[in-house]
Design a protein around this motif. Structure first.
Motif, PDB file in Angstrom:
ATOM      1  N   ASP A 358       0.842  -1.183   0.000  1.00  0.00           N
ATOM      2  CA  ASP A 358       0.000   0.000   0.000  1.00  0.00           C
ATOM      3  C   ASP A 358       0.885   1.244   0.000  1.00  0.00           C
ATOM      4  OD1 ASP A 358      -1.735   2.089   0.427  1.00  0.00           O
ATOM      5  OD2 ASP A 358      -2.655   1.249   2.234  1.00  0.00           O
ATOM      6  N   PRO A 359       0.848   2.080  -1.041  1.00  0.00           N
ATOM      7  CA  PRO A 359       1.743   3.238  -1.095  1.00  0.00           C
ATOM      8  C   PRO A 359       1.476   4.274  -0.009  1.00  0.00           C
ATOM      9  CG  PRO A 359       0.164   3.287  -2.916  1.00  0.00           C
ATOM     10  CD  PRO A 359       0.030   1.956  -2.264  1.00  0.00           C
ATOM     11  N   ALA A 360       0.292   4.227   0.613  1.00  0.00           N
ATOM     12  CA  ALA A 360      -0.010   5.187   1.673  1.00  0.00           C
ATOM     13  C   ALA A 360       0.699   4.851   2.977  1.00  0.00           C
ATOM     14  CB  ALA A 360      -1.518   5.237   1.914  1.00  0.00           C
ATOM     15  N   THR A 361       1.092   3.603   3.155  1.00  0.00           N
ATOM     16  CA  THR A 361       1.711   3.186   4.420  1.00  0.00           C
ATOM     17  C   THR A 361       3.098   2.580   4.253  1.00  0.00           C
ATOM     18  OG1 THR A 361       0.623   1.023   4.263  1.00  0.00           O
ATOM     19  CG2 THR A 361      -0.544   2.755   5.473  1.00  0.00           C
ATOM     20  N   ALA A 362       3.544   2.384   3.032  1.00  0.00           N
ATOM     21  CA  ALA A 362       4.836   1.735   2.791  1.00  0.00           C
ATOM     22  C   ALA A 362       5.995   2.643   3.191  1.00  0.00           C
ATOM     23  CB  ALA A 362       4.963   1.370   1.317  1.00  0.00           C
ATOM     24  N   PRO A 363       7.122   2.084   3.651  1.00  0.00           N
ATOM     25  CA  PRO A 363       8.321   2.889   3.895  1.00  0.00           C
ATOM     26  C   PRO A 363       8.789   3.536   2.595  1.00  0.00           C
ATOM     27  CG  PRO A 363       8.533   0.694   4.863  1.00  0.00           C
ATOM     28  CD  PRO A 363       7.323   0.659   3.989  1.00  0.00           C
ATOM     29  N   ASP A 364       9.181   4.800   2.693  1.00  0.00           N
ATOM     30  CA  ASP A 364       9.521   5.552   1.495  1.00  0.00           C
ATOM     31  C   ASP A 364      11.006   5.422   1.160  1.00  0.00           C
ATOM     32  OD1 ASP A 364       9.120   7.181  -0.695  1.00  0.00           O
ATOM     33  OD2 ASP A 364       8.170   8.793   0.433  1.00  0.00           O
ATOM     34  N   ASN A 365      11.386   6.003   0.021  1.00  0.00           N
ATOM     35  CA  ASN A 365      12.794   6.044  -0.375  1.00  0.00           C
ATOM     36  C   ASN A 365      13.644   6.579   0.774  1.00  0.00           C
ATOM     37  OD1 ASN A 365      11.275   5.760  -2.775  1.00  0.00           O
ATOM     38  ND2 ASN A 365      12.924   6.621  -3.987  1.00  0.00           N
ATOM     39  N   HIS A 366      14.835   6.028   0.910  1.00  0.00           N
ATOM     40  CA  HIS A 366      15.835   6.362   1.926  1.00  0.00           C
ATOM     41  C   HIS A 366      15.571   5.656   3.259  1.00  0.00           C
ATOM     42  CE1 HIS A 366      18.086  10.009   0.106  1.00  0.00           C
ATOM     43  NE2 HIS A 366      17.463   9.349  -0.861  1.00  0.00           N
ATOM     44  N   SER A 367      14.458   4.975   3.410  1.00  0.00           N
ATOM     45  CA  SER A 367      14.224   4.192   4.624  1.00  0.00           C
ATOM     46  C   SER A 367      15.019   2.890   4.568  1.00  0.00           C
ATOM     47  CB  SER A 367      12.735   3.860   4.749  1.00  0.00           C
ATOM     48  OG  SER A 367      12.530   2.855   5.748  1.00  0.00           O
ATOM     49  N   PRO A 368      15.545   2.415   5.703  1.00  0.00           N
ATOM     50  CA  PRO A 368      16.220   1.104   5.692  1.00  0.00           C
ATOM     51  C   PRO A 368      15.255  -0.041   5.394  1.00  0.00           C
ATOM     52  CG  PRO A 368      15.993   1.930   7.933  1.00  0.00           C
ATOM     53  CD  PRO A 368      15.598   3.050   7.027  1.00  0.00           C
TER      54      PRO A 368
END
Length: 397
Positions: A358-368
């Motif tokens: 789900d793009p609303a809750t997924a970790p974004d770019n730069h997240s480990p």
């Protein structure tokens, strides 16, 4: 066969390359293992390849069989100083380094575009430059490649340039997003060292304490934004690093902090650093402290040429369908050194959703914990190749 269907045939190979690259992330301008993997993936293709002199770049030129213009396609290759926690079975094998921004997908996608276009070499009216770039994450790799001649690699100036960036969140998988004009912010770095005289925490009057002054600077920079710059020409300042002292009862000699400054217009970009330096110096003087403060501009704003944006949007809608493209309402405050290319060449940059959940809750770019769905690689490669084919066709008239 269409470029899109041909790209689907290449997908397994591109996924394998992407996962191989993901295991061996390299940071900065010198990426020898990444460079070797890309060269192996390009081996046997009819490309004129030049390696960077002062960085691990690869510039590959495909000559069409008919004369015409030149189109540049770019993919960045470097990783981030992040320890991976994504849980992927092909996770980084190196502690403290991870492809947390999806550049491994960019690289594999550009290899795919090169394979698609070399298969159509006989039909190309002009040349394509493939720009495999290290050092996007704060190293100005694009600027360095420009200095080494990437924009004239075909023997004549590039006529149009395109690039795309995958997103681990925000956008649905396979969805393309862009906007005309300013797409991403300009960036700059503020570095501050407030210098006092240390002493005992019980007797601050006998010392010159740098910490309260440095804290005042951090908050004053936010007030500076709202009281100096037009709210409709926004500025973002974030202090991401602050270091001072060793124990609660010891006043240190100095306090150090660093900030990133983001803006969207050339006028504000030219003023914001100077004003931030003035604010910090004024506070230091008011507290009777010394200060070392520097501001370094990094990347200019990423600005899509209006005509190039229209061309990209029309191509996506034609190849993938109206439902696969959205025009962004506003720019984003991230920055990108492809802006260096777009300062000199009409072109466009865009985003491709690669979120596996789900793009609303997924970790974004730069997240480990960032994860990318590599099934988008085929469509990314197909779009880059399609843009080159269609633009060369237009240039040929």
């Amino acid at each position: 066969m269409t470029l899109r269907s041909d790209a689907a045939v290449l997908l397994d190979d591109l996924v394998a390359l992407r996962r191989d690259l993901h295991k061996i992330p390299e940071i900065g301008l010198h990426l020898p293992r990444t460079q070797d993997r890309v060269l192996a993936a390009l081996d046997g293709l009819p490309l004129e390849i030049t390696l960077g002199k002062n960085l691990s770049s690869i510039t590959a030129v495909l000559r069409g069989t008919r004369p015409g213009g030149t189109v540049l396609l770019r993919g960045d290759m470097d990783a981030l100083p992040v320890t991976e926690a994504s849980g992927e079975e092909f996770s980084s094998t190196l502690d403290g380094a991870m492809h947390a921004c999806g550049h491994d997908l960019h690289t594999a996608g550009l290899v795919g575009a090169a394979r698609l276009l070399t298969a159509r070499k006989e039909d190309l009216p002009g040349d394509v430059v493939f720009m495999f770039q290290p050092g996007e994450e704060g190293w100005d790799g694009a600027g360095r490649m420009i200095d080494e001649g990437v924009l004239t690699a075909s023997g004549k100036p590039v006529d149009a340039a395109y690039g795309l960036h995958v997103s681990a969140a925000s956008y649905a998988k396979g969805h393309f997003v862009a906007r005309p004009g300013t797409l991403m912010a300009a960036s700059g770095a503020l570095e501050v060292r407030v210098k006092g005289d240390g002493g005992h925490g019980s007797s601050p009057h006998d010392a010159r304490d740098p910490i309260p002054a440095a804290c005042e600077m951090v908050t004053a920079l936010q007030t500076m934004v709202t009281r100096t710059f037009d709210v409709f020409d926004p500025v973002v300042i974030t202090v991401g690093s602050f270091h001072a002292g060793t124990r609660r009862n010891i006043i240190p000699d100095d306090a150090v902090f660093e900030a990133t400054l983001r803006s969207f217009s050339p006028e504000v970009a030219a003023r914001v650093g100077e004003r931030a330096v003035q604010v910090c110096r004024g506070i230091a003087q008011a507290h009777g402290l010394d200060i070392d403060v520097t501001y370094e501009p990094e990347y200019p704003a990423t600005v899509n040429d209006a005509g190039a944006y229209d061309f990209v949007a029309a191509t996506i809608r034609d190849v993938f369908g109206e439902e696969r493209f959205t025009e962004m309402a506003d720019p984003i405050t991230g920055s990108e050194d492809f802006s260096r290319v777009l300062e000199r060449v009409p072109g466009a940059y865009l985003f491709l959703g690669a979120c596996p959940t789900d793009p609303a809750t997924a970790p974004d770019n730069h997240s480990p914990r960032a994860r990318f769905d590599d099934s988008v690689l085929g469509d990314g490669a197909a779009l880059l190749a399609e843009l080159a084919v269609r633009r060369l066709g237009l240039l040929a008239g």
